[in-house]
Design an enzyme around this catalytic site. Structure first.
Site, mmCIF file in Angstrom:
data_model
loop_
_atom_site.group_PDB
_atom_site.id
_atom_site.type_symbol
_atom_site.label_atom_id
_atom_site.label_comp_id
_atom_site.label_asym_id
_atom_site.label_seq_id
_atom_site.Cartn_x
_atom_site.Cartn_y
_atom_site.Cartn_z
ATOM 1 N N HIS A 14 55.052 86.035 21.008
ATOM 2 C CA HIS A 14 55.520 87.076 21.596
ATOM 3 C C HIS A 14 54.594 88.278 21.323
ATOM 4 O O HIS A 14 54.447 88.774 20.067
ATOM 5 C CB HIS A 14 56.882 87.434 20.877
ATOM 6 C CG HIS A 14 58.055 86.765 21.301
ATOM 7 N ND1 HIS A 14 58.642 86.836 22.535
ATOM 8 C CD2 HIS A 14 58.475 85.561 20.971
ATOM 9 C CE1 HIS A 14 59.470 86.164 22.700
ATOM 10 N NE2 HIS A 14 59.526 85.014 21.708
ATOM 11 N N CYS A 43 56.308 83.575 26.261
ATOM 12 C CA CYS A 43 56.995 82.745 25.422
ATOM 13 C C CYS A 43 57.828 81.925 26.805
ATOM 14 O O CYS A 43 56.991 80.861 27.163
ATOM 15 C CB CYS A 43 58.038 83.382 24.799
ATOM 16 S SG CYS A 43 59.089 82.464 23.522
ATOM 17 N N GLU A 54 54.740 91.365 22.153
ATOM 18 C CA GLU A 54 55.571 92.562 21.814
ATOM 19 C C GLU A 54 55.825 92.536 20.412
ATOM 20 O O GLU A 54 56.479 93.621 20.181
ATOM 21 C CB GLU A 54 56.404 92.649 23.144
ATOM 22 C CG GLU A 54 57.775 91.792 22.725
ATOM 23 C CD GLU A 54 57.647 90.513 23.179
ATOM 24 O OE1 GLU A 54 58.684 89.620 23.010
ATOM 25 O OE2 GLU A 54 56.608 89.975 23.556
#
Length: 193
Positions: free
Chosen positions: A175, A77, A177
């Site tokens: 992202h 990001c 994650e």
């Protein structure tokens, strides 16, 4: 594996750490130059504003260290944007690792670009096991244009760099994650580089 997450007080380090733990991988959080240099792989997350993130990096002398690293490195990001030359966000000079600008979205669509969007034009081992049009999660108002360093694209509405690679530096605007199975696979692929 000695995996380090750069902890410079401007990153989403805990969500990245939890995603890695779900994969059975332990990472060290550190801003220490020697710890980062000794790592087998480095993850560089980031959220927030470019100028304040650069100030945090400079306060820790990481602006000098990070460009010298030779191990596999993954910016996430804002961490991707910080690898570039210059951002329109606050007219900010960045780490200048990847010779590209960071621009503000000029669109009639809602900014920030927030939510799930599709990956296209996947051209890297980072995306092994993914399909064209797989969805990943975004939250950003600034983007990196498509270039020779683009290894994946997303459109909003025009194409932009969803991911970049320059030498040992990999980066994702989305992202991983927070991107479910697709994001987990990308993290696994990075760890396997």
């Amino acid at each position: 594996m000695n995996l380090v997450i750069v902890d410079y007080k401007a990153g989403n380090v805990q969500s990245v750490q939890f995603a890695l733990e779900r994969l059975g991988v332990q990472a060290t959080l550190s801003a220490d130059a020697e710890t980062i240099k000794a790592a087998d792989k480095v993850i560089f997350p980031g959220v927030g504003q470019a100028a304040s993130a650069m100030a945090q990096l400079k306060a820790r002398n990481l602006d000098k260290l990070l460009p010298t690293l030779e191990q596999p490195f993954f910016g996430v990001c804002l961490g991707m944007q910080l690898l570039c030359q210059h951002s329109e966000e606050g007219d900010t000079d960045l780490l200048n690792i990847i010779p590209l600008p960071v621009k503000h979205f000029e669109t009639d669509l809602k900014v920030p670009h927030m939510g799930w969007n599709q990956l296209e034009q996947l051209t890297s081992p980072l995306f092994e096991g993914l399909e064209e049009q797989d969805y990943v999660y975004y939250v950003h108002s600034y983007y990196v244009p498509v270039s020779e360093y683009t290894i994946a694209q997303t459109s909003y509405p025009a194409p932009f760099s969803a991911a970049l690679q320059y030498k040992n530096f990999y980066a994702a605007q989305f992202h991983p994650e927070k991107s479910g199975p697709a994001g987990s696979q990308i993290l696994k692929n990075f760890l396997a580089l």
